[in-house]
Design an enzyme around this catalytic site. Structure first.
Site, short mmCIF file in Angstrom:
data_model
loop_
_atom_site.label_atom_id
_atom_site.label_comp_id
_atom_site.label_asym_id
_atom_site.label_seq_id
_atom_site.Cartn_x
_atom_site.Cartn_y
_atom_site.Cartn_z
CG LEU A 216 4.78 -1.46 -14.42
CD1 LEU A 216 3.51 -0.90 -15.07
CD2 LEU A 216 5.91 -0.42 -14.51
CG MET A 217 1.62 -3.88 -9.13
SD MET A 217 0.23 -5.02 -9.01
CE MET A 217 -0.14 -4.93 -7.26
CB SER A 301 -0.39 8.84 9.95
OG SER A 301 -0.93 10.14 9.98
CE LYS A 303 0.91 2.00 4.67
NZ LYS A 303 -0.42 1.60 5.15
NE ARG A 312 8.28 -5.22 -4.16
CZ ARG A 312 8.15 -6.14 -3.18
NH1 ARG A 312 8.19 -5.74 -1.93
NH2 ARG A 312 7.99 -7.41 -3.45
CG ASP A 314 -0.21 2.06 -1.79
OD1 ASP A 314 -1.25 1.41 -1.98
OD2 ASP A 314 -0.16 3.08 -1.08
CG ASP A 373 -1.10 4.83 6.14
OD1 ASP A 373 -0.69 4.81 4.96
OD2 ASP A 373 -1.14 3.82 6.87
CD GLU A 375 -1.41 6.69 0.67
OE1 GLU A 375 -1.81 6.56 1.83
OE2 GLU A 375 -1.25 5.74 -0.10
NE ARG A 377 -9.05 7.44 2.30
CZ ARG A 377 -9.61 6.74 3.29
NH1 ARG A 377 -10.60 7.25 3.99
NH2 ARG A 377 -9.19 5.52 3.56
N1 BES Z 1 -1.94 1.66 0.80
C1 BES Z 1 -2.73 1.54 1.96
C2 BES Z 1 -3.74 0.41 1.87
C3 BES Z 1 -3.20 -0.98 1.73
C4 BES Z 1 -3.15 -1.83 2.79
C5 BES Z 1 -2.82 -1.44 0.49
C6 BES Z 1 -2.69 -3.12 2.64
C7 BES Z 1 -2.36 -2.73 0.32
C8 BES Z 1 -2.29 -3.56 1.40
C9 BES Z 1 -3.50 2.83 2.21
O1 BES Z 1 -2.91 3.98 1.75
C10 BES Z 1 -3.67 2.94 3.69
O2 BES Z 1 -2.70 3.00 4.35
N2 BES Z 1 -4.90 2.97 4.15
C11 BES Z 1 -5.19 3.05 5.53
C12 BES Z 1 -6.36 3.99 5.71
C13 BES Z 1 -6.66 4.37 7.12
C14 BES Z 1 -5.53 5.20 7.67
C15 BES Z 1 -7.96 5.13 7.17
C16 BES Z 1 -5.55 1.66 6.03
O3 BES Z 1 -6.19 0.90 5.30
O4 BES Z 1 -5.17 1.32 7.13
ZN ZN Z 2 -1.59 3.73 0.12
ZN ZN Z 3 -1.51 4.81 3.16
#
Ligand code: BES
Ligand code: ZN
Ligand code: ZN
Length: 529
Positions: A216-217, A301, A303, A312, A314, A373, A375, A377
């Site tokens: 799935l991941m 915001s 990436k 993918r 996530d 980003d 998201e 939480r």
């Molecule tokens: N999905 C990401 C976290 C992530 C990072 C998962 C690397 C797998 C590998 C998450 O939604 C995210 O982007 N978190 C941000 C939070 C920040 C904006 C406070 C992060 O970790 O940079």
């Molecule tokens: Zn995420």
């Molecule tokens: Zn994110």
């Protein structure tokens, strides 16, 4: 080549002569070699690390095979000076008429067990890695039916082979796919074949759960949309579990404003999955919650593009929930589980949530979305609130939540935030068995202060600075949980494997599915789940 093998065999002292000539005939029958199916059969045998240059410390099964082969296996192994070291293998051919290859793999020192500093059962880990290497080498040789030594821990042996043989190549041309391999446990010399088969099956089911998570991941996000995720889960679990697929209207009626604020940037409709496995009657199920962002661009915001394809994965939390349920139901564990999976894409668009927007979660708390980003939480907030309505005995959530947990722990362990010492001890115990480690992290008020300091709303979704990012994320989730047995697993650091775990290939890892299954197994032994 066949002749050189025979020469080597001849060099071995004390060898039964009639055996050699029989073997010789066997070897020269090359036509027989290529057409007979039998020749694709291979055997994996374990040996312990042993300094001695004149004896081999076989596992029980391996010793029996060696005896049956008149000691040929040990004698061939002893023809070279250097004893086998942990993780190393030797492949022998034509030592047994039944098997074209007999691969001897070293499973480490005899009697290895719990290692306190490593917080892992080393004996089990070495077996997994050793048999994994063995079956992969045999697959390379074209063997397609492999009998594997239980190596003194049948379950670990089964896990190692089934995890190693996984590969996601559904989208490749037939000729580039890894060949199918049938594996079974070498039970023929066992005192109690039935219990050995049972253990083997348990290990295989544990691996099967993790392999579902991995599949799935790994699936690309254009194929694995929230809708498709729900479809696959239905297909995989529907005969053992009740699967409810809730749509956007339902989420609206439940006032899941936080979840929906993430979904709104995408044209893919969100889905909220509710799954129930009732292996026993109870009013207080064990609740599982998984982050199901099928693709995380970061939203407005956004990436950086480098490495964004990994997003993918996530939905790793959601995948591990599905994988765990598959195994728990196949093992028919006497436990009542309810799972909650919010699924959506996080995309930038004209309808996407903007930094500074304020949204309202199911429990009425308002959230200022300072960074779109963060998201995970937001979608978990509503899923956690909703799960509380079912009087759960515990809530365990899993999420690829923060890059910060990767900075802190890397792929060494999943980060665990919990309000319960008891739950922590149980999960840690489960992870020692599975070899898929966990490490406890703090839920101090210190971090809560960072997310409750907010200009427009009750909470902000990033906690100000980047410091302690995994801890502020956990503190945010804490605002949506009242349960006294809550565990939050930040699995972003263990999301993918780049060679750290020997028995998992490169790619999405499906960690920590087996730890969670083992944890549920431990909990099923408690009276009230
Ligand atoms: N999905 C990401 C976290 C992530 C990072 C998962 C690397 C797998 C590998 C998450 O939604 C995210 O982007 N978190 C941000 C939070 C920040 C904006 C406070 C992060 O970790 O940079
Ligand atoms: Zn995420
Ligand atoms: Zn994110």
């Amino acid at each position: 080549m066949a002749a050189s093998i025979v020469k080597r065999v001849n060099r071995v002292k004390k060898l039964n002569v009639s055996h050699i000539s029989a073997r010789y005939k066997f070897l020269t029958g090359s036509r027989h070699f290529s057409t007979s199916k039998q020749w694709n059969k291979a055997l994996v045998l374990g040996v312990y690390e042993n300094e001695s240059t004149d004896s081999i410390d076989f596992t029980g099964t391996a010793r029996k095979f060696d005896e049956k082969a008149d000691g040929q296996i040990s004698q061939l192994l002893l023809t070279v000076k250097k004893p086998l070291k942990c993780g190393k293998t030797r492949t022998l051919h034509a030592v047994d008429p039944e098997f074209s290859s007999v691969l001897v793999t070293c499973i480490g020192k005899r009697g290895e067990g719990y290692d306190e500093l490593e917080t892992v059962d080393k004996g089990r880990e070495s077996i997994r890695a050793a048999v994994a290497k063995a079956v992969l080498q045999l697959r390379e040789l074209g063997e397609n039916e492999i009998e594997v030594d239980s190596c003194g821990d049948t379950e670990a042996s089964a896990e190692g082979c089934h995890l190693a043989l996984f590969s996601y190549d559904d989208l490749k041309a037939e000729k580039s796919r890894k060949p199918a391999v049938r594996i079974s446990c070498a039970t023929r010399y066992s005192q109690d074949k039935n219990s050995m088969e049972k253990e083997w099956r348990k290990g295989a089911i544990l691996a099967e759960g993790q392999n579902l998570s991995r599949r799935l991941m790994e699936m690309p996000a254009n194929l694995l949309t929230p809708t498709k995720f729900a479809e696959i889960v239905k297909e995989q679990l529907a005969d053992k579990c009740e699967v409810l697929v809730r749509d956007k209207d339902w989420a609206e009626s439940m006032k899941m404003g936080s979840f929906l604020s993430v979904a709104r940037g995408s044209v893919e409709p969100p889905v909220f999955l509710e799954i129930e496995y009732k292996g026993r009657q109870s009013d207080s199920p064990l609740a599982l919650v998984g982050k199901g962002v099928t693709f995380d661009t970061g939203g407005i915001s956004i990436k950086p593009s480098q490495g964004m394809d990994a997003m993918r994965g996530d939905m790793g939390g959601a995948a591990c929930v599905a994988g765990s349920l598959l195994s728990v139901s196949k093992l028919q564990l006497p436990v009542h589980v309810k799972a909650f999976i919010p699924l959506c894409e996080n995309m930038p668009s004209g309808s996407a949530t903007k930094p500074g927007d304020v949204v309202t979660a199911m429990n009425g708390k308002t959230i200022q979305v300072d960074n779109t980003d963060a998201e995970g939480r937001l979608i978990l907030a509503d899923a956690l609130c909703y799960s509380e309505q079912f009087n759960p005995s515990l809530i365990l959530d899993m999420a690829t939540l923060t890059g910060a947990i990767d900075v802190a722990l890397g792929a060494g362990a999943a980060g665990v935030f919990t309000n319960s010492e008891n739950m922590w001890n149980k999960l840690q115990k489960a992870s020692v068995r599975s070899g898929d480690r966990v490490w406890r992290m703090p839920l101090f008020n210190h971090y809560t202060k960072k997310i409750t300091e907010c200009q427009l709303a009750d909470l902000n979704n990033i906690g100000g600075s980047r410091s302690g990012g995994a801890c502020t994320a956990a503190a945010f989730l804490k605002e949506f949980v009242n349960n006294k047995n809550w565990l939050h697993l930040d699995i972003a650091g263990v999301m993918s494997n780049s060679g750290d775990v020997a028995y998992l290939g490169k790619g999405m890892s499906g960690r920590p599915t087996r730890t969670v299954i083992e944890f549920i197994n431990l909990m099923s032994k408690e009276t009230n789940n």
